[in-house]
Design a protein around this motif. Sequence first.
Motif, mmCIF file in Angstrom:
data_model
loop_
_atom_site.group_PDB
_atom_site.id
_atom_site.type_symbol
_atom_site.label_atom_id
_atom_site.label_comp_id
_atom_site.label_asym_id
_atom_site.label_seq_id
_atom_site.Cartn_x
_atom_site.Cartn_y
_atom_site.Cartn_z
ATOM 1 N N GLU A 79 0.828 -1.202 0.029
ATOM 2 C CA GLU A 79 0.089 0.075 -0.122
ATOM 3 C C GLU A 79 0.792 1.424 -0.117
ATOM 4 O O GLU A 79 0.452 2.276 -0.464
ATOM 5 C CB GLU A 79 -0.982 -0.056 1.288
ATOM 6 C CG GLU A 79 -1.933 -1.127 1.216
ATOM 7 C CD GLU A 79 -2.961 -1.016 2.395
ATOM 8 O OE1 GLU A 79 -2.623 -0.114 3.264
ATOM 9 O OE2 GLU A 79 -3.583 -2.065 2.653
ATOM 10 N N PHE A 80 1.959 1.259 0.526
ATOM 11 C CA PHE A 80 2.979 2.298 0.574
ATOM 12 C C PHE A 80 3.811 2.494 -0.815
ATOM 13 O O PHE A 80 4.875 3.135 -0.837
ATOM 14 C CB PHE A 80 3.809 2.281 1.910
ATOM 15 C CG PHE A 80 2.931 2.210 3.043
ATOM 16 C CD1 PHE A 80 2.349 3.446 3.637
ATOM 17 C CD2 PHE A 80 2.568 0.977 3.671
ATOM 18 C CE1 PHE A 80 1.339 3.313 4.664
ATOM 19 C CE2 PHE A 80 1.644 1.073 4.819
ATOM 20 C CZ PHE A 80 1.071 2.140 5.379
ATOM 21 N N GLY A 81 3.980 1.350 -1.317
ATOM 22 C CA GLY A 81 4.724 1.307 -2.737
ATOM 23 C C GLY A 81 4.606 2.360 -3.825
ATOM 24 O O GLY A 81 3.306 2.452 -4.136
ATOM 25 N N ASP A 82 5.465 2.499 -4.624
ATOM 26 C CA ASP A 82 5.238 3.311 -5.866
ATOM 27 C C ASP A 82 5.029 2.073 -6.951
ATOM 28 O O ASP A 82 5.786 1.351 -7.478
ATOM 29 C CB ASP A 82 6.538 4.035 -6.258
ATOM 30 C CG ASP A 82 6.665 4.759 -7.461
ATOM 31 O OD1 ASP A 82 5.386 4.616 -8.242
ATOM 32 O OD2 ASP A 82 7.575 5.648 -7.813
ATOM 33 N N PRO A 83 3.828 2.273 -7.622
ATOM 34 C CA PRO A 83 3.809 1.389 -8.570
ATOM 35 C C PRO A 83 4.428 1.235 -9.841
ATOM 36 O O PRO A 83 4.499 0.430 -10.903
ATOM 37 C CB PRO A 83 2.128 1.550 -8.907
ATOM 38 C CG PRO A 83 2.054 3.130 -8.694
ATOM 39 C CD PRO A 83 2.895 3.233 -7.576
ATOM 40 N N LEU A 84 5.079 2.198 -10.140
ATOM 41 C CA LEU A 84 6.030 2.693 -11.271
ATOM 42 C C LEU A 84 7.478 2.312 -10.789
ATOM 43 O O LEU A 84 8.323 2.093 -11.904
ATOM 44 C CB LEU A 84 6.106 3.846 -11.754
ATOM 45 C CG LEU A 84 4.766 4.299 -12.076
ATOM 46 C CD1 LEU A 84 4.742 5.925 -12.530
ATOM 47 C CD2 LEU A 84 4.068 3.762 -13.309
ATOM 48 N N ALA A 85 7.640 1.927 -9.525
ATOM 49 C CA ALA A 85 9.384 1.575 -9.285
ATOM 50 C C ALA A 85 9.732 0.117 -10.076
ATOM 51 O O ALA A 85 11.058 0.326 -10.525
ATOM 52 C CB ALA A 85 9.309 1.475 -7.811
#
Length: 346
Positions: free
Chosen positions: A188-194
């Motif tokens: 939930e705290f992650g960047d989906p583009l990373a």
Amino acid sequence: MIVLGVESSCDETGLALYDTQRGLLSHALYSQVAMHEQYGGVVPELASRDHIRRAIPLLEETLTKAGIGLSEIDAIAYTQGPGLAGALLVGSSVACSLGLAINKPVLGIHHLEGHLLSPLLASEPPQFPFIALLVSGGHTQLMRVDGVGQYTMLGETLDDAAGEAFDKSAKLLGLGYPGGPAISRLAEFGDPLAYKLPRPMLHSKDFNFSFSGLKTAVLTVVKNHEEKVIANICEQDKANIARGFVDAIVDVLTAKCVSALKHTGLKRLVIAGGVGANAQLRASLNAASVKKRFKVYYPELEFCTDNGAMIAFAGAMRLQINPDAAKHDYSFNVRPRWPLDEIREV
């Protein structure tokens, strides 16, 4: 008809009472997660011993909650398989010895059938037929369900199930056990583009799954990280990896469900099993249901994991179809490996 359900296939001990007129009367559940956490997974021998300790107190709790006595039970349903052999033996022996003691018939239930039918316990249950995605720790299967015992397999995992991939990837990220809920929360705290991780078999033109390669992709990302040691990777980067992993699994599961609905022409989708509680999966399927105009059904959150209610309910449904399915034969055997396509033989 009042049916007692006994579940002990893995690391949850569950008992429940279901009445075919009044619905679910009561249920009690004990989870062994805290006990197994220090080992990083379920230890079968410890699981079996704990089922022995918990079964009778949970039975008493279930009866007290429902306000009924043992003599009012009409039949006893128990999980016969699949699952851990020792754990299954505990539940089976409790059910059959109790049936002998109070002279009530017993019947063995397929654990996965319990999961498949658990959404019917909801306040707004689906009607047959429907497409079901059974997604749990050890199983990822898509099937058409035309009624109780009428299951047509459309596709299944060729290697790791989605739940296994969750747990293994969480371990790679140092998240401990159980890994599924932990990696989902972190995502939930992650960047989906990373991190753009692979979507295995997304375009395979069938309904099968494969998640072993995705787990390997997570391992490769971790090994290639400049810090080399997962403990030293910053929390944000862990969250980014978790987000890439969760998004990949959710995309595959959603796409396969939509394809199965289109293939069959059905408009009802049922999600069953522990991974069905995943927030990201529910959000994705809900969005797809609006776009593609189908209805999606989930079990209540408390019935996503293993529980006695689903076994009691499955037993009651089978007895309504065939009242002679329960027997006064109290010898028993368990089926640790029991393919769902053999369910018609029951």
